[in-house]
Design a protein around this motif. Sequence first.
Motif, PDB file in Angstrom:
ATOM      1  N   HIS A 132      90.261   3.909  25.665  1.00  0.00           N
ATOM      2  CA  HIS A 132      90.500   5.198  26.317  1.00  0.00           C
ATOM      3  C   HIS A 132      91.475   6.037  25.476  1.00  0.00           C
ATOM      4  O   HIS A 132      91.231   7.213  25.201  1.00  0.00           O
ATOM      5  N   GLU A 137      90.723   9.549  23.479  1.00  0.00           N
ATOM      6  CA  GLU A 137      91.534  10.755  23.713  1.00  0.00           C
ATOM      7  C   GLU A 137      92.089  11.284  22.401  1.00  0.00           C
ATOM      8  O   GLU A 137      92.104  12.493  22.154  1.00  0.00           O
ATOM      9  N   HIS A 144      91.143  13.759  29.276  1.00  0.00           N
ATOM     10  CA  HIS A 144      91.153  12.504  30.043  1.00  0.00           C
ATOM     11  C   HIS A 144      89.789  12.200  30.683  1.00  0.00           C
ATOM     12  O   HIS A 144      89.280  11.082  30.559  1.00  0.00           O
ATOM     13  N   HIS A 204      98.756  12.286  25.994  1.00  0.00           N
ATOM     14  CA  HIS A 204      99.610  12.510  27.163  1.00  0.00           C
ATOM     15  C   HIS A 204     100.919  11.745  27.037  1.00  0.00           C
ATOM     16  O   HIS A 204     101.748  11.753  27.946  1.00  0.00           O
ATOM     17  N   GLU A 224      98.382  11.366  33.751  1.00  0.00           N
ATOM     18  CA  GLU A 224      97.194  12.051  33.220  1.00  0.00           C
ATOM     19  C   GLU A 224      95.984  12.047  34.130  1.00  0.00           C
ATOM     20  O   GLU A 224      94.963  12.636  33.800  1.00  0.00           O
TER      21      GLU A 224
HETATM   22 ZN   LIG Z   1      93.387   9.410  29.939  1.00  0.00          ZN
END
Ligand SMILES: [Zn+2]
Length: 218
Positions: free
Chosen positions: A78, A82, A97, A127, A163
């Motif tokens: 993830h 991002e 996100h 983030h 986030e």
């Molecule tokens: Zn995220």
Amino acid sequence: MTITVSKEDYLKAVAEAEAEGNPVISATLAHWLAVTRPAVTAALKRLKKDGMVTVKSDGRILLTSQGRQVAEQIIFRHHLIERMLSEIFDMPWYEIHEEAERLEHAVSPAFEKKLVEKLGNNDICPHGNSLALRSPAARRKKGQRLLSEAEEGFQYRVASVYERDRKLLDFFEGEGIRPGVQLTIQTRNYDGTVTLAVEKRAIRLGAPAAERIWVEKA
Ligand SMILES: [Zn+2]
Ligand SMILES: [Zn+2]
């Protein structure tokens, strides 16, 4: 494919709710993933059978080491996605996100390797969040605190923001609050709000927002 995705989502949700310091029970997951209680029950049954979670007699859900490994791998992916969206495709930090939530499940080990080669092994997402600093305790140990607890008169740097709330991120962006930005706590007000100076602008922030931002002394 759908089953695999939801399995990963469940494991990730357990790991993330746990990292926020919440005891994880099936109601937590129903709320977190916006699914029904029977759906959670069915998913937990599968995950237990696969050796990914254990459920205590009081209902608490714990990841097994295998379950944790899957959860952390998906969180790592993830963060990589991002970073790819932000660093390679210049997508705004507050938009990435949701995109990563979808794409993370499609990352193969070979593509993950490519991403690491391209972006470097740094796990901090746009983030400001990372696998190494997920729990409030770990953050505090590094000298971070919630903005809602920051001291009057001091200058801080935004370390990370929560986030999983798109509206909140849009609000932060509109107020000029994003990771790396410096701010000064002007006053802590009696109504629980804090008045900040962000890039010479004064902003009054309520507790629900201030509790979603981690800062460190600048
Ligand atoms: Zn995220
Ligand atoms: Zn992130």
